[in-house]
Design a protein around this motif. Sequence first.
Motif, PDB file in Angstrom:
ATOM      1  N   ILE A  45       0.838  -1.207   0.000  1.00  0.00           N
ATOM      2  CA  ILE A  45       0.000   0.000   0.000  1.00  0.00           C
ATOM      3  C   ILE A  45       0.869   1.252   0.000  1.00  0.00           C
ATOM      4  O   ILE A  45       0.648   2.185  -0.780  1.00  0.00           O
ATOM      5  CB  ILE A  45      -0.945  -0.006   1.216  1.00  0.00           C
ATOM      6  N   TYR A  46       1.853   1.259   0.882  1.00  0.00           N
ATOM      7  CA  TYR A  46       2.765   2.407   0.984  1.00  0.00           C
ATOM      8  C   TYR A  46       3.480   2.656  -0.345  1.00  0.00           C
ATOM      9  O   TYR A  46       3.503   3.782  -0.857  1.00  0.00           O
ATOM     10  CB  TYR A  46       3.789   2.141   2.088  1.00  0.00           C
ATOM     11  N   ARG A 106       1.067   3.657  -3.257  1.00  0.00           N
ATOM     12  CA  ARG A 106       0.553   5.011  -3.053  1.00  0.00           C
ATOM     13  C   ARG A 106       1.616   6.049  -3.376  1.00  0.00           C
ATOM     14  O   ARG A 106       1.377   7.013  -4.113  1.00  0.00           O
ATOM     15  CB  ARG A 106       0.086   5.199  -1.606  1.00  0.00           C
TER      16      ARG A 106
END
Length: 271
Positions: free
Chosen positions: A69-70, A73
């Motif tokens: 996710i990090y 994103r």
Amino acid sequence: MNFTSTFTLSFLILIVIALVVSSVGFYKYVYFISLGYGFSIAAMGIAMPILFFNDLSIGTMVSCMLFVIYGCRLGGYLLVRELKSASYRHTMKKEMKDGSTMKIASKVSIWVSCSLLYALQISPVFLRLQNGVKTDVFSIVGAMIMVCGILLESLADIQKSKAKKKNPSRFCDSGLYKIVRCPNYLGEVLFWTGVFVSSINVYVGVWQWTMASFGYICIVYIMFGGARRLEIRQNRNYGDNPEYKTYVKQTPILLPFIPLYSVEKYKWLVG
């Protein structure tokens, strides 16, 4: 295959993954530390559950998901900004070398060192998997800190984008930027603090402590260096603005509630 051989091979695989993804920097130098960085973290977050499928726990699975996710994103945000923001491209063209005159040996050196650093940054979760330690309070607390870091960084980016759309020529001092001048960098520091904390009880021996600590210290150093670079640019752009002068005197640059208002004089900070 013994423990040492498995450890070495698994970590080398992660480094190779980072090398492959960050090789995009050969197309454009800055991509080594932007797109290559974000998507390398995401790719390694995908790879670790595959490499350690039999040793996965809820804690390590969550941490790996947060890496994905990090990374996606951050990489996605940087890619969109690169493609859509003419002002950003103009600023970066002035501040960052395009690498066209850089020797291939220098590029390879940066490529390899960055890839190694990215692997070291995620090493705390790798070490928990490698050492076979299941979910515990440290992995839970670490994951919670990681989530807070992602949310903080995401919100800071959104708030700054909205502020710049509203008034492109003004510095951002609204929302999270009322608390610190670089809340996105604070989010980065918070995320990687969570990663380090998540496995602080599993490090065995000097080498494992060195791996985890080196990756963490380096990214914190880079964030302070990035804050310094931003401060220099903003001082150049807004230094004559009375509102800006008041803002920088009253708002810490990176860490909330700590009266550190400037890092410009610390030339040893490079980011």
